[in-house]
Design an enzyme around this catalytic site. Structure first.
Site, PDB file in Angstrom:
ATOM      1  N   ARG A 248      23.706  -1.467 -27.389  1.00 26.94           N
ATOM      2  CA  ARG A 248      23.014  -1.558 -26.105  1.00 26.94           C
ATOM      3  C   ARG A 248      21.571  -1.114 -26.345  1.00 26.94           C
ATOM      4  O   ARG A 248      21.323  -0.145 -27.085  1.00 26.94           O
ATOM      5  CB  ARG A 248      23.658  -0.652 -25.055  1.00 26.94           C
ATOM      6  CG  ARG A 248      24.944  -1.198 -24.452  1.00 26.94           C
ATOM      7  CD  ARG A 248      24.732  -2.449 -23.593  1.00 26.94           C
ATOM      8  NE  ARG A 248      25.945  -2.935 -22.953  1.00 26.94           N
ATOM      9  CZ  ARG A 248      26.788  -3.821 -23.462  1.00 26.94           C
ATOM     10  NH1 ARG A 248      26.560  -4.342 -24.661  1.00 26.94           N
ATOM     11  NH2 ARG A 248      27.843  -4.223 -22.773  1.00 26.94           N
TER      12      ARG A 248
ATOM     13  N   GLU B 115      16.779  -5.676 -20.409  1.00 24.24           N
ATOM     14  CA  GLU B 115      17.147  -7.055 -20.726  1.00 24.24           C
ATOM     15  C   GLU B 115      16.969  -7.897 -19.490  1.00 24.24           C
ATOM     16  O   GLU B 115      17.382  -7.458 -18.413  1.00 24.24           O
ATOM     17  CB  GLU B 115      18.608  -7.134 -21.196  1.00 24.24           C
ATOM     18  CG  GLU B 115      18.773  -6.605 -22.583  1.00 24.24           C
ATOM     19  CD  GLU B 115      20.179  -6.767 -23.142  1.00 24.24           C
ATOM     20  OE1 GLU B 115      20.974  -7.529 -22.561  1.00 24.24           O
ATOM     21  OE2 GLU B 115      20.475  -6.124 -24.145  1.00 24.24           O
TER      22      GLU B 115
ATOM     23  N   HIS C 133      20.977 -11.140 -26.799  1.00 21.12           N
ATOM     24  CA  HIS C 133      22.296 -10.567 -26.500  1.00 21.12           C
ATOM     25  C   HIS C 133      23.407 -11.619 -26.642  1.00 21.12           C
ATOM     26  O   HIS C 133      24.073 -11.969 -25.663  1.00 21.12           O
ATOM     27  CB  HIS C 133      22.308  -9.939 -25.097  1.00 21.12           C
ATOM     28  CG  HIS C 133      23.374  -8.891 -24.943  1.00 21.12           C
ATOM     29  ND1 HIS C 133      23.251  -7.804 -24.124  1.00 21.12           N
ATOM     30  CD2 HIS C 133      24.608  -8.779 -25.520  1.00 21.12           C
ATOM     31  CE1 HIS C 133      24.353  -7.067 -24.187  1.00 21.12           C
ATOM     32  NE2 HIS C 133      25.191  -7.646 -25.042  1.00 21.12           N
TER      33      HIS C 133
HETATM   34  C1  GLV Z   1      28.652  -7.331 -24.859  1.00 21.34           C
HETATM   35  O1  GLV Z   1      27.648  -6.747 -25.081  1.00 21.34           O
HETATM   36  C2  GLV Z   1      29.857  -6.708 -24.415  1.00 21.34           C
HETATM   37  O2  GLV Z   1      29.847  -5.520 -24.067  1.00 21.34           O
HETATM   38  O3  GLV Z   1      30.865  -7.403 -24.374  1.00 21.34           O
END
Ligand code: GLV
Length: 325
Positions: free
Chosen positions: A238, A267, A286
């Site tokens: 993250r 983000e 991401h």
């Molecule tokens: C993606 O970042 C998730 O947490 O699945």
């Protein structure tokens, strides 16, 4: 009256069908950008179940706005966008999708490691820009992956999958996590070290911790200063686990060789973010779990979690099991 489920995004596979077959009315937000806050609050008020993604903030306000809400189910393993304590206080189970995205996420982390080490994106840009006039003995020299030391911060499912990939490259694998997992160590050939040792010895440092109060800015100026100037940081966890201002300063000053980021803070990353001005920083949007089969599997689990919650059964994958205590 038919009960409503709010679906915040267009998820892959069969989502509305099974919900309608179970007798629910599906209210789906179909625009490309996530539902704005006022829509989220309005739909929550009329909803017994929410299917959401990591882009929606499901906090105490949304939960309070939803008097009939019985279950929340997210299309992710990470649940930092959901105020779990508020859900638990209301007795609302929160479903998530661990396990099925482990391999795809580790694939992406390893792809970033390789791309950063061997300067793949710089090379592709170089060719497209028309700079490739001859083969060069010193052209785009990168770092060795084979035999290098990989540091893994957080040895959960994805951290372990990363370690398994590193074995194939005969890397030395160090890890740090709150608790030492000796069984996993033997299986994946990784060695537990304390956090300073991990920072000091890693040629590649890959982050695999969830975002919590304890991991917020875990990698800041002091930690970056302990890393090798030749080291490469990979963040597929993250964004806020890394202090991005400190990261920018370290990359800019050459105190860290390269960062490859699948996640940013915020983000999407702002186009004014200084990280985007650096050649030694690679940012992708991401996409850790973004494999076709993985995303379909996640959608199936998300729907199963939701339907179980609506039936009053225990969710197959529950992020706040204390709700059943
Ligand atoms: C993606 O970042 C998730 O947490 O699945």
């Amino acid at each position: 009256m038919t009960q409503q489920v709010f679906v915040t995004r267009q998820f892959p596979g069969e989502v509305a069908g099974p919900l309608e077959a179970a007798g629910y009315r599906v209210q789906q937000w179909t625009k490309a950008l996530p539902p704005p806050r006022d829509v989220m609050l309005r739909e929550a008020a009329a909803t017994v179940g929410i299917l959401c993604s990591l882009t929606e903030r499901i906090d105490a306000e949304v939960i309070a706005a939803a008097p009939d809400l019985r279950v929340i189910s997210t299309f992710a393993v990470g649940v930092d966008n959901i105020e779990l304590s508020a859900a638990t206080a209301r007795g609302i189970p929160v479903g998530h999708t661990p396990g099925v995205l482990t391999e795809a996420s580790a694939d992406l982390a390893f792809a970033l490691l390789m791309a950063a080490a061997r300067r793949i994106v710089e090379g592709a840009d170089y060719v497209r820009a028309g700079h490739w006039k001859t083969w060069g003995p010193q052209l785009l020299l990168g770092q060795e992956v084979h035999g290098a030391t990989l540091g893994i911060l957080g040895m959960g499912r994805i951290g372990q999958a990363m370690a398994r990939r590193a074995q194939g490259f005969e890397m030395r694998v160090l890890y740090h996590s709150r608790s030492r997992d000796e069984a996993a160590e033997a299986k994946i050939g990784a060695q537990w070290v304390d956090f300073p040792t991990l920072l000091r010895e890693s040629d590649f440092l890959s982050l695999h911790v969830p975002l919590t109060e304890a991991t917020y800015h875990l990698i800041g100026a002091a930690e970056l200063a302990q890393m090798k100037p030749t080291a490469i940081l990979i963040n597929t966890a993250r964004g806020p686990v890394v202090d991005s201002a400190a990261l920018y300063a370290a990359l800019r000053a050459g105190r860290l060789a390269y960062a490859a980021l699948d996640v940013t803070d915020p983000e999407p990353i702002s186009m004014d973010d200084l990280l985007l001005t650096l050649e030694n920083c690679l940012v992708v949007p991401h996409i850790g779990s973004a494999g076709v089969a993985t995303r379909h599997h996640m959608a199936r689990i998300m729907v199963e979690n939701l339907l179980a919650g609506l039936r009053g059964e225990r969710l197959p994958y529950c992020a706040n099991p204390e709700v059943y205590a």
